[in-house]
Design an enzyme around this catalytic site. Structure first.
Site, PDB file in Angstrom:
ATOM      1  CD  GLU A 182      -3.799   3.080   1.426  1.00  0.00           C
ATOM      2  OE1 GLU A 182      -2.595   2.865   1.657  1.00  0.00           O
ATOM      3  OE2 GLU A 182      -4.205   4.065   0.761  1.00  0.00           O
ATOM      4  CB  SER A 183      -7.605   2.834   7.364  1.00  0.00           C
ATOM      5  OG  SER A 183      -8.949   3.203   7.098  1.00  0.00           O
TER       6      SER A 183
END
Length: 255
Positions: free
Chosen positions: A55-56
């Site tokens: 997700e980063s």
């Protein structure tokens, strides 16, 4: 070649069974914790070209230790590319460019709806406030399909989740289509006892596979609803020495 019974734990069997579910070359959106463990075991064993997306904004990460969070530097250091979080969601996830979303859960109900928000019926004053949603609602909505890995007990497998953080199949087959959700939703739930899949006619989770040493009654006792069981329940193959060694090496390097 498989390992002898007693040489591995239920958690190790769960992680390895989850790893086996991922095919080589798949684009996989990975949640931290049990999903990340399984995905990294898969990449180091039978799926070297598995594309891990976090997700980063890290695409194609190849960590040599298990990341402690989506912000762990090892994900960026070993990635093919690092992009912005909005780009991960707007370009990769929402248009359907990710094959599998790999999620965990605090609670899961019979239709694969996930709760990672609160335990208790009062959102403002819950019994337990959990870490929350993160990107899981979008992952559950938009990935081609979703795999869930979770330890099974009557606390985690409940008749109805206290809060729907991430939609599975709603109240049954057809809800996702009515709501305009593009992904197929949960197609596989891997636990420390066995594997469940949605019934094609109702979307209710059905026990289809037992891990070694586990019986149907064990799974029913760990489920908070009247669990349906497939007529031809399979057996998970025991972990191989390679799978166990890979999993344990990853965990030792991360400790």
């Amino acid at each position: 070649m498989t390992s002898a019974a007693g040489e591995w734990t239920a958690d190790e069997m769960m992680s390895i069974a989850a790893a086996r579910a991922l095919q080589n070359g798949t684009r996989c959106f990975v949640g931290i914790g049990l999903p990340s463990t399984a995905a990294n075991v898969a990449r180091r064993t039978h799926a070297p070209d598995l594309v891990l997306i976090y997700e980063s904004g890290t695409l194609g990460s190849k960590p040599d230790v298990l990341p402690s969070s989506i912000g762990d530097g090892v994900l960026a250091e070993t990635a093919d590319a690092v992009i912005s979080v909005p780009e991960v969601f707007n370009y990769w996830l929402q248009p359907g460019r990710i094959d599998v979303g790999f999620l965990g859960a605090a609670q899961l109900d019979r239709f694969g709806n996930i709760n990672t928000t609160v335990i208790g019926d009062d959102y403002a004053d819950p019994k337990v406030r959990l870490p929350g949603a993160g990107g899981a609602p979008e992952i559950a909505a938009s990935c081609g399909e979703v795999f869930v890995v979770v330890r099974q007990s009557t606390r985690s497998f409940v008749e109805q989740v206290d809060f729907v953080t991430s939609v599975g199949h709603g109240s049954g087959k057809g809800d996702r289509q009515r709501w305009g959700l593009p992904g197929a939703g949960p197609t596989l739930v891997i636990t420390d006892l066995g594997i469940l899949r949605p019934d094609p006619d109702t979307a209710e989770l059905v026990l289809t596979q037992l891990h070694p040493g586990v019986e149907v009654d064990d799974v029913r006792a760990a489920t908070g609803w009247d669990l349906k069981v497939a007529p031809d329940v399979g057996r998970t193959a025991a972990p191989t020495p390679e799978e166990l060694s890979t999993l344990r090496t990853l965990k030792e390097a991360s400790s």
